[in-house]
Design a protein around this motif. Structure first.
Motif, mmCIF file in Angstrom:
data_model
loop_
_atom_site.group_PDB
_atom_site.id
_atom_site.type_symbol
_atom_site.label_atom_id
_atom_site.label_comp_id
_atom_site.label_asym_id
_atom_site.label_seq_id
_atom_site.Cartn_x
_atom_site.Cartn_y
_atom_site.Cartn_z
ATOM 1 N N TRP A 56 1.245 -1.167 0.479
ATOM 2 C CA TRP A 56 0.000 0.123 0.288
ATOM 3 C C TRP A 56 0.537 1.092 0.180
ATOM 4 C CZ3 TRP A 56 -4.187 -1.178 4.074
ATOM 5 C CH2 TRP A 56 -5.340 -1.980 3.163
ATOM 6 N N PRO A 63 -5.677 1.932 -6.146
ATOM 7 C CA PRO A 63 -5.310 0.916 -5.242
ATOM 8 C C PRO A 63 -7.234 0.264 -6.104
ATOM 9 C CG PRO A 63 -6.710 3.819 -5.012
ATOM 10 C CD PRO A 63 -5.411 3.165 -6.147
ATOM 11 N N GLY A 64 -8.237 -0.161 -4.919
ATOM 12 C CA GLY A 64 -9.291 -1.512 -5.240
ATOM 13 C C GLY A 64 -8.969 -2.312 -6.169
ATOM 14 N N ASP A 66 -9.150 -6.443 -7.951
ATOM 15 C CA ASP A 66 -9.388 -7.501 -7.606
ATOM 16 C C ASP A 66 -8.407 -8.237 -7.634
ATOM 17 O OD1 ASP A 66 -10.376 -9.602 -7.201
ATOM 18 O OD2 ASP A 66 -12.141 -9.326 -8.844
ATOM 19 N N ILE A 71 -7.177 -7.697 -0.573
ATOM 20 C CA ILE A 71 -7.824 -6.591 -0.680
ATOM 21 C C ILE A 71 -7.322 -5.635 0.608
ATOM 22 C CG2 ILE A 71 -8.120 -7.350 -2.644
ATOM 23 C CD1 ILE A 71 -11.431 -7.092 -0.576
ATOM 24 N N GLY A 72 -7.848 -6.096 1.607
ATOM 25 C CA GLY A 72 -7.661 -5.450 2.456
ATOM 26 C C GLY A 72 -8.105 -6.142 3.760
ATOM 27 N N TRP A 113 -15.975 -1.291 -3.092
ATOM 28 C CA TRP A 113 -16.354 -0.175 -3.757
ATOM 29 C C TRP A 113 -17.616 0.181 -4.976
ATOM 30 C CZ3 TRP A 113 -11.799 -2.905 -2.852
ATOM 31 C CH2 TRP A 113 -11.316 -3.924 -3.631
ATOM 32 N N GLU A 147 -11.337 -2.373 5.905
ATOM 33 C CA GLU A 147 -10.113 -1.406 5.698
ATOM 34 C C GLU A 147 -9.576 -1.390 4.587
ATOM 35 O OE1 GLU A 147 -5.581 -0.631 7.681
ATOM 36 O OE2 GLU A 147 -7.219 -1.975 8.137
ATOM 37 N N THR A 148 -9.493 -0.676 3.248
ATOM 38 C CA THR A 148 -8.597 -0.979 2.066
ATOM 39 C C THR A 148 -7.787 0.556 2.405
ATOM 40 O OG1 THR A 148 -9.797 0.545 1.196
ATOM 41 C CG2 THR A 148 -10.657 -1.274 0.887
ATOM 42 N N ARG A 149 -6.712 0.504 1.194
ATOM 43 C CA ARG A 149 -5.551 1.427 1.695
ATOM 44 C C ARG A 149 -6.492 3.012 1.743
ATOM 45 N NH1 ARG A 149 -1.902 2.485 -4.369
ATOM 46 N NH2 ARG A 149 -3.598 3.746 -4.605
ATOM 47 N N TRP A 152 -11.611 3.651 4.412
ATOM 48 C CA TRP A 152 -12.920 2.416 5.616
ATOM 49 C C TRP A 152 -14.315 1.963 5.144
ATOM 50 C CZ3 TRP A 152 -9.896 0.559 9.541
ATOM 51 C CH2 TRP A 152 -8.230 1.566 9.848
#
Length: 227
Positions: A56, A63-64, A66, A71-72, A113, A147-149, A152
């Motif tokens: 990250w 980001p986001g 697949d 992925i988180g 997302w 949580e992703t890069r 939230w």
């Protein structure tokens, strides 16, 4: 008569020793299955999680996406097990590394997302990290945070299904009607085996997205994850 009794006593003694040995072997197997596999899985999950977080930091990676690499991280305070790395796929061997996986089959999961859909996850309940061991402690109204890069995703649990058939794939639908929903939305579904120590049925938890919080430079946790 004495000789016969002696033989019988000897046979009973040998049989007893065999039972004791079998009990010890069974006990060691249980320890391996329920404790040592957790130790190994937690180590591997921590290693993979660190790799994801290090990745990250590379802003050249969009980001986001697949990706099977992670992925988180899932945070469910009610389960009390910290963060859970989420990757693609739900085959048992893919989950043995102490992670959760999102479904690619029989019903393809949406991702957090996406504008609409059901972000559906599975993890082991016993052994291999047992990340969903305490799923039964989740109650209606509890938060689930992903949580992703950069974001939230905060969900709120609206229904649980403590027992359903392992073949019930309707719980993974984009609109999980069994949960009471009838219109498209942004949902999350947690699934695992039940009862504990078996795989006879499935335990289901449904949540709905209530808000998104952009990650700041300090990665400040949303209120739902603060003490």
């Amino acid at each position: 008569m004495t000789r016969a009794r002696s033989r019988i006593a000897g046979a009973i003694s040998v049989f007893g020793e065999l039972l004791i040995t079998a009990g010890v072997v069974l006990g060691l197997f249980v320890v391996y299955s329920l404790w040592w596999t957790n130790v190994l899985a937690d180590r591997e999950a921590a290693r993979q999680g660190n790799e994801v977080r290090d990745g990250w930091k590379d802003r050249a990676v969009p980001p986001g996406i697949d990706t099977k690499d992670g992925i988180g991280f899932l945070h469910v305070p009610a389960m009390g097990n910290g963060e859970v790395l989420v990757k693609r796929g739900t085959d048992p061997e893919e989950l043995n590394d102490g992670i959760a996986g999102y479904y690619t089959k029989p019903v393809k999961s949406a991702l957090p997302w996406d504008a609409k859909g059901n972000f559906s996850l599975a993890a082991h309940r016993d052994g291999h990290g047992a990340k969903f061991h305490n799923i039964h402690k989740i109650e209606t109204g509890d938060p689930i945070v992903f949580e992703t890069r950069d974001t939230w995703y905060v969900y709120k649990v609206y229904k649980t299904l403590p027992k359903t058939s392992k073949y019930n794939v309707d719980v993974l639908d984009a609109v999980p009607k069994e949960s009471g929903k009838k219109q498209p939305g942004r949902f999350i579904t947690l699934t695992t085996c039940t009862p504990i120590l078996t795989s006879d049925y499935r335990y289901i938890v449904w949540g709905e997205l209530v808000r998104e919080v952009k990650v700041d430079k300090d990665r400040t946790k949303p209120a739902e994850l603060r003490p």
